[in-house]
Design a protein around this motif. Structure first.
Motif, PDB file in Angstrom:
ATOM      1  N   PHE A  11      26.828 -10.545  48.472  1.00  0.00           N
ATOM      2  CA  PHE A  11      27.080 -10.613  47.028  1.00  0.00           C
ATOM      3  C   PHE A  11      28.436 -10.030  46.641  1.00  0.00           C
ATOM      4  O   PHE A  11      28.692  -9.802  45.455  1.00  0.00           O
ATOM      5  CB  PHE A  11      25.973  -9.870  46.257  1.00  0.00           C
ATOM      6  CG  PHE A  11      24.581 -10.355  46.554  1.00  0.00           C
ATOM      7  CD1 PHE A  11      24.271 -11.696  46.479  1.00  0.00           C
ATOM      8  CD2 PHE A  11      23.585  -9.457  46.924  1.00  0.00           C
ATOM      9  CE1 PHE A  11      22.982 -12.144  46.752  1.00  0.00           C
ATOM     10  CE2 PHE A  11      22.299  -9.887  47.194  1.00  0.00           C
ATOM     11  CZ  PHE A  11      21.992 -11.240  47.117  1.00  0.00           C
ATOM     12  N   THR A  12      29.280  -9.787  47.616  1.00  0.00           N
ATOM     13  CA  THR A  12      30.558  -9.121  47.317  1.00  0.00           C
ATOM     14  C   THR A  12      31.399  -9.931  46.343  1.00  0.00           C
ATOM     15  O   THR A  12      31.962  -9.411  45.382  1.00  0.00           O
ATOM     16  CB  THR A  12      31.348  -8.887  48.618  1.00  0.00           C
ATOM     17  OG1 THR A  12      30.551  -8.082  49.499  1.00  0.00           O
ATOM     18  CG2 THR A  12      32.657  -8.176  48.318  1.00  0.00           C
ATOM     19  N   HIS A  13      31.493 -11.233  46.571  1.00  0.00           N
ATOM     20  CA  HIS A  13      32.307 -12.105  45.718  1.00  0.00           C
ATOM     21  C   HIS A  13      31.390 -12.993  44.885  1.00  0.00           C
ATOM     22  O   HIS A  13      30.568 -13.721  45.427  1.00  0.00           O
ATOM     23  CB  HIS A  13      33.241 -12.966  46.573  1.00  0.00           C
ATOM     24  CG  HIS A  13      34.106 -12.166  47.490  1.00  0.00           C
ATOM     25  ND1 HIS A  13      35.153 -11.400  47.035  1.00  0.00           N
ATOM     26  CD2 HIS A  13      34.061 -12.004  48.847  1.00  0.00           C
ATOM     27  CE1 HIS A  13      35.739 -10.802  48.059  1.00  0.00           C
ATOM     28  NE2 HIS A  13      35.096 -11.148  49.171  1.00  0.00           N
ATOM     29  N   LYS A  14      31.546 -12.925  43.569  1.00  0.00           N
ATOM     30  CA  LYS A  14      30.667 -13.724  42.696  1.00  0.00           C
ATOM     31  C   LYS A  14      31.339 -13.935  41.347  1.00  0.00           C
ATOM     32  O   LYS A  14      32.057 -13.082  40.846  1.00  0.00           O
ATOM     33  CB  LYS A  14      29.317 -13.042  42.514  1.00  0.00           C
ATOM     34  CG  LYS A  14      29.409 -11.564  42.110  1.00  0.00           C
ATOM     35  CD  LYS A  14      28.044 -10.940  42.116  1.00  0.00           C
ATOM     36  CE  LYS A  14      28.122  -9.434  41.851  1.00  0.00           C
ATOM     37  NZ  LYS A  14      28.677  -8.694  42.985  1.00  0.00           N
ATOM     38  N   GLN A  15      31.104 -15.129  40.803  1.00  0.00           N
ATOM     39  CA  GLN A  15      31.553 -15.434  39.439  1.00  0.00           C
ATOM     40  C   GLN A  15      30.363 -15.619  38.515  1.00  0.00           C
ATOM     41  O   GLN A  15      30.482 -15.497  37.299  1.00  0.00           O
ATOM     42  CB  GLN A  15      32.396 -16.708  39.426  1.00  0.00           C
ATOM     43  CG  GLN A  15      33.746 -16.564  40.092  1.00  0.00           C
ATOM     44  CD  GLN A  15      34.538 -17.852  39.983  1.00  0.00           C
ATOM     45  OE1 GLN A  15      34.087 -18.819  39.395  1.00  0.00           O
ATOM     46  NE2 GLN A  15      35.730 -17.859  40.534  1.00  0.00           N
ATOM     47  N   LYS A  16      29.223 -15.958  39.087  1.00  0.00           N
ATOM     48  CA  LYS A  16      27.999 -16.174  38.320  1.00  0.00           C
ATOM     49  C   LYS A  16      26.864 -15.405  38.987  1.00  0.00           C
ATOM     50  O   LYS A  16      27.021 -14.805  40.053  1.00  0.00           O
ATOM     51  CB  LYS A  16      27.661 -17.672  38.265  1.00  0.00           C
ATOM     52  CG  LYS A  16      28.730 -18.526  37.577  1.00  0.00           C
ATOM     53  CD  LYS A  16      28.706 -18.368  36.078  1.00  0.00           C
ATOM     54  CE  LYS A  16      29.734 -19.256  35.409  1.00  0.00           C
ATOM     55  NZ  LYS A  16      29.739 -19.132  33.950  1.00  0.00           N
ATOM     56  N   SER A  17      25.722 -15.474  38.368  1.00  0.00           N
ATOM     57  CA  SER A  17      24.558 -14.747  38.883  1.00  0.00           C
ATOM     58  C   SER A  17      23.782 -15.545  39.917  1.00  0.00           C
ATOM     59  O   SER A  17      22.789 -15.066  40.456  1.00  0.00           O
ATOM     60  CB  SER A  17      23.612 -14.421  37.719  1.00  0.00           C
ATOM     61  OG  SER A  17      23.143 -15.629  37.122  1.00  0.00           O
ATOM     62  N   TYR A  18      24.221 -16.776  40.233  1.00  0.00           N
ATOM     63  CA  TYR A  18      23.364 -17.717  40.947  1.00  0.00           C
ATOM     64  C   TYR A  18      23.006 -17.277  42.365  1.00  0.00           C
ATOM     65  O   TYR A  18      21.903 -17.558  42.849  1.00  0.00           O
ATOM     66  CB  TYR A  18      24.013 -19.098  40.985  1.00  0.00           C
ATOM     67  CG  TYR A  18      24.278 -19.684  39.617  1.00  0.00           C
ATOM     68  CD1 TYR A  18      23.472 -19.364  38.526  1.00  0.00           C
ATOM     69  CD2 TYR A  18      25.339 -20.555  39.416  1.00  0.00           C
ATOM     70  CE1 TYR A  18      23.724 -19.897  37.269  1.00  0.00           C
ATOM     71  CE2 TYR A  18      25.599 -21.101  38.165  1.00  0.00           C
ATOM     72  CZ  TYR A  18      24.792 -20.762  37.092  1.00  0.00           C
ATOM     73  OH  TYR A  18      25.038 -21.293  35.857  1.00  0.00           O
ATOM     74  N   LYS A  19      23.908 -16.584  43.082  1.00  0.00           N
ATOM     75  CA  LYS A  19      23.576 -16.156  44.435  1.00  0.00           C
ATOM     76  C   LYS A  19      22.410 -15.170  44.427  1.00  0.00           C
ATOM     77  O   LYS A  19      21.484 -15.280  45.232  1.00  0.00           O
ATOM     78  CB  LYS A  19      24.802 -15.516  45.107  1.00  0.00           C
ATOM     79  CG  LYS A  19      25.769 -16.505  45.697  1.00  0.00           C
ATOM     80  CD  LYS A  19      26.713 -15.870  46.711  1.00  0.00           C
ATOM     81  CE  LYS A  19      27.660 -14.891  46.068  1.00  0.00           C
ATOM     82  NZ  LYS A  19      28.704 -14.415  47.016  1.00  0.00           N
ATOM     83  N   MET A  20      22.468 -14.190  43.508  1.00  0.00           N
ATOM     84  CA  MET A  20      21.394 -13.202  43.449  1.00  0.00           C
ATOM     85  C   MET A  20      20.076 -13.848  43.030  1.00  0.00           C
ATOM     86  O   MET A  20      19.018 -13.578  43.600  1.00  0.00           O
ATOM     87  CB  MET A  20      21.764 -12.078  42.479  1.00  0.00           C
ATOM     88  CG  MET A  20      22.886 -11.169  42.980  1.00  0.00           C
ATOM     89  SD  MET A  20      24.539 -11.874  42.747  1.00  0.00           S
ATOM     90  CE  MET A  20      24.804 -11.543  40.993  1.00  0.00           C
ATOM     91  N   VAL A  21      20.157 -14.739  42.038  1.00  0.00           N
ATOM     92  CA  VAL A  21      18.937 -15.408  41.561  1.00  0.00           C
ATOM     93  C   VAL A  21      18.346 -16.262  42.676  1.00  0.00           C
ATOM     94  O   VAL A  21      17.121 -16.313  42.859  1.00  0.00           O
ATOM     95  CB  VAL A  21      19.247 -16.260  40.312  1.00  0.00           C
ATOM     96  CG1 VAL A  21      18.023 -17.069  39.901  1.00  0.00           C
ATOM     97  CG2 VAL A  21      19.696 -15.363  39.162  1.00  0.00           C
ATOM     98  N   LEU A  22      19.193 -16.948  43.448  1.00  0.00           N
ATOM     99  CA  LEU A  22      18.703 -17.783  44.550  1.00  0.00           C
ATOM    100  C   LEU A  22      17.940 -16.946  45.569  1.00  0.00           C
ATOM    101  O   LEU A  22      16.832 -17.318  45.996  1.00  0.00           O
ATOM    102  CB  LEU A  22      19.877 -18.491  45.228  1.00  0.00           C
ATOM    103  CG  LEU A  22      19.533 -19.260  46.514  1.00  0.00           C
ATOM    104  CD1 LEU A  22      18.653 -20.456  46.208  1.00  0.00           C
ATOM    105  CD2 LEU A  22      20.797 -19.696  47.241  1.00  0.00           C
TER     106      LEU A  22
END
Length: 734
Positions: A11-22
């Motif tokens: 989760f180091t690089h993110k612009q939206k919440s989608y990785k965490m939600v996935l």
């Protein structure tokens, strides 16, 4: 404990919440299912439910995609698009099974984790999610109006300064994209890119918004872009097209293409409140003209009369919504409302093709068009064989034309095969001594057909005089790739033909990297069988239907035209790729207790078993590949009610079985006579005719008059006669 290395930085690089939600949705679904792999559809539903729950409880959430008012209004199809980016980003830890439509953590990683790892991963994802929302930049700190005004006011002065390490240039390239990204309707799939030139100051600086799912380069495709006039007195917010790729064949042809595409998009999208003409004036040079013809629609803003912030934001939001409608149409062509012609039944469309060909002055045997269609739908590789001048190449061209595919729109391509072709590089391309990739003619077509905007259109490739060179040599890669077709979501994909890792330049990687055979490409070869050509191996014959053009009726003349009538022809009826695309790739997809085709499959298989028992004696028996292809041909025929069942099976015997039979021994004669028994539907005095079968060809028409499979029976008789007269026979000698 600490997380394994594979999970610690996801989760180091993110612009939206989608990785965490996935990840949270996947963990919840795994817990509910009790399995490592979960159904992709269930994961999408849980992903959406997570966002809906946060939204309904008043917790922070990323804005809904496609301009929707809430996540409850977002469809599962749109969730499919949203979720694809985080799945791709997390591919180091995730794996998918396209056949089972499942997804989960990679087996080799998962088996090394205990339950505590999954619990800690859940806590890590929740912690990162809350931190993301607490640190999310507010759009209120960014002013679009101030940004546009600042650029127009200061650009001319900046151009007088050195280009390198210029503060103004850094502002445009870095701070402006970051500010636009903070706007609530700019979702994760949108890439923001700004330019003031490369090495030298640009005449026309720009700020582009591209949807990564259909392209990441402003050289090609469609995107949103702010274009600043050379005198900095105005700026245009446009829906535009890349001009570099379009102009590769010259500006005249490039401008024709850009104008045609602009008209298509204007007809497709609402574009309310936007100007839809070419009246944008940026500069007097050639580049300004390119931008004029490539623009689909635009807003114009004068520097001294810029609208207020609210209006500028509203205009951009409106254009983003229009752009996303286009992206949806590209990514989900089957879900879009089609023009009325898409409602034609298969038989109605084939009748229209026949009418188009007849009005062009060409006549082909009865049911040839239906046979050609069923062959292409069963497998996107067909061979047309016969003596020269029988209209093989013309059939391909006219069939394609009747479906709206022409050389002008690049949906029909004729590739003449050269006798010196010896390996796949002649078709696919090669790397020169400077390591630059030189694409072959086939690669150029595959690249064009693979563009997201083109995936709903059929593309036809005619390999003319295909066997002037050995097909197994130059076509080997394609023959192998054809067998790797598999479902990925609703798309048919194959293994890669050209891998990105094998290319050197970034431009080559972007254009040709990871290229595969797309589902909308149909390969048709024309062949003559004479002393100048090469025979086919079973590897080729297994993968193709072979349609023969040897029975010629010279008395078939074009339709007479009334001298007083107009000279117009039947117009083509463009067809979506769904008309030709295979519905099934494996027999298991259509064979089960509830299948309406269960009886047809079992009946067809029983016939093929009988044929195979005969062919086994000369080692020419067929495998599962041919069994499945024959079954699919008959299923598609029954679905569309095109040919009588026996007539359809007759064509498959003729096109898939008989080309395998050749030789000079008595065993070949016995096999042909036993196959003839099947096609005639009666017992024959085989032992007597082993010595002399001339009784069969004294009157061929009479012999096959009551045959069950007439065309195959006629062909076998010709093969027997050739065996008697020349001591050798094959399908190709008649």
């Amino acid at each position: 404990m600490s997380l394994p290395n594979a999970l610690s930085g996801i989760f180091t690089h993110k612009q939206k919440s989608y990785k965490m939600v996935l990840v949270l949705a996947l963990l919840s679904e795994m817990d509910a299912a009790g399995e490592r792999m979960v159904f992709l559809q269930s994961l999408k539903t849980r992903f959406q439910a997570f966002l809906q729950d946060r939204e309904s409880s008043g917790e922070p959430v990323d804005p809904p995609v496609n301009g929707k008012a809430s996540w409850s209004d977002v469809t599962l199809s749109q969730i499919t698009q949203v979720i694809q980016t985080p799945i791709t980003v997390l591919q180091e830890i995730l794996e998918q099974d396209p056949q089972e439509q499942t997804i989960g953590f990679k087996k080799q990683l998962y088996e090394t984790w205990d339950q505590d790892v999954l619990i800690e991963l859940h806590d890590y994802a929740m912690q990162e999610l809350e931190q993301y929302y607490s640190n999310r930049p507010s759009s209120s700190t960014f002013s679009l109006r101030d940004t546009l005004h600042h650029i127009m006011k200061n650009y001319l002065q900046a151009k007088m300064e050195p280009f390198g390490k210029n503060a103004f240039g850094d502002f445009v390239r870095r701070q402006v994209p970051a500010g636009i990204k903070s706007l609530p309707f700019i979702h994760e799939n949108l890439k923001i890119q700004a330019s003031v030139g490369q090495g030298v100051w640009a005449t026309i600086p720009w700020i582009a918004i591209l949807d990564r799912r259909i392209g990441e380069s402003t050289q090609r495709g469609e995107y949103i872009v702010y274009l600043f006039a050379e005198d900095m007195q105005s700026v245009y917010l446009t829906l535009a097209q890349g001009v570099t790729e379009a102009n590769k064949n010259g500006r005249v042809e490039g401008h024709k293409y850009l104008r045609r595409k602009a008209q298509e998009l204007r007809a497709m999208l609402p574009l309310e409140g936007l100007n839809k003409d070419e009246e944008i004036h940026l500069t007097s040079g050639g580049l300004g003209r390119d931008y004029q013809v490539s623009t689909v629609a635009y807003y114009k803003y004068d520097r001294d009369q810029l609208p207020d912030e609210g209006q500028l934001i509203s205009d951009l939001h409106n254009l983003v919504n229009n752009y996303e409608q286009y992206v949806d149409a590209v990514l989900n062509p089957n879900e879009q409302e089609q023009p009325p012609v898409a409602d034609l039944t298969v038989s109605e469309r084939l009748a229209a093709i026949n009418a188009y060909i007849r009005r062009k002055g060409f006549t082909y045997p009865e049911h040839l068009i239906e046979n050609f269609y069923l062959s292409l739908k069963s497998k996107p590789f067909v061979i047309l064989a016969g003596v020269s001048g029988t209209g093989k190449t013309k059939l391909i061209k006219l069939f394609a034309e009747a479906l709206g595919a022409t050389s002008e729109n690049k949906q029909f391509t004729l590739i003449p095969v050269r006798p010196d072709w010896s390996d796949p590089s002649d078709l696919l391309g090669y790397k020169d001594l400077s390591h630059q990739f030189r694409p072959g003619p086939l690669t150029e077509v595959l690249t064009e057909a693979s563009r997201p905007a083109n995936r709903h259109k059929p593309y036809f490739i005619c390999l003319d005089e295909m066997n002037l060179a050995r097909v197994e040599h130059y076509f080997s890669d394609m023959l192998s790739i054809l067998e790797t077709q598999q479902w990925r979501e609703t798309q048919i994909v194959t293994d890669l033909l050209i891998r990105e890792a094998g290319l050197v330049s970034q431009e080559d990687k972007m254009r040709y990297g990871n290229l595969y055979l797309p589902e909308n490409v149909y390969l048709i070869g024309t062949v003559n069988m004479d002393e100048t050509t090469h025979p086919f191996s079973k590897k080729v014959l297994d993968r193709a239907n072979t349609l023969e053009f040897n029975y010629i009726r010279l008395d078939q003349l074009p339709e007479l035209r009334d001298a007083s009538s107009t000279r117009t022809t039947t117009p083509p009826v463009p067809a979506p790729n769904a008309f030709l695309r295979a519905d099934y790739l494996q027999l298991i997809e259509v064979y089960d207790a509830e299948s309406p085709f269960k009886g047809l499959i079992e009946e067809t298989t029983a016939k093929l078993v009988e044929v195979n028992n005969i062919l086994e004696s000369i080692h020419s028996h067929v495998g599962f590949r041919i069994r499945d292809a024959v079954c699919f041909y008959l299923i598609y025929n029954e679905q569309s009610n095109l040919l009588p069942k026996d007539a359809a099976f007759d064509l498959q015997l003729l096109q898939k079985i008989l080309p395998r039979v050749q030789g000079s021994h008595d065993s070949i004669r016995r096999v042909l006579l036993r196959l003839l028994e099947i096609t005639l539907g009666r017992k024959l005095p085989i032992n007597e005719w082993i010595e002399d079968a001339s009784e069969l060809w004294k009157d061929v028409d009479k012999t096959v008059e009551s045959a069950k499979y007439k065309q195959s029976a006629r062909k076998i008789i010709f093969m027997l006669r050739r065996l008697d007269e020349d001591g050798f026979t094959s399908y190709w000698l008649s």
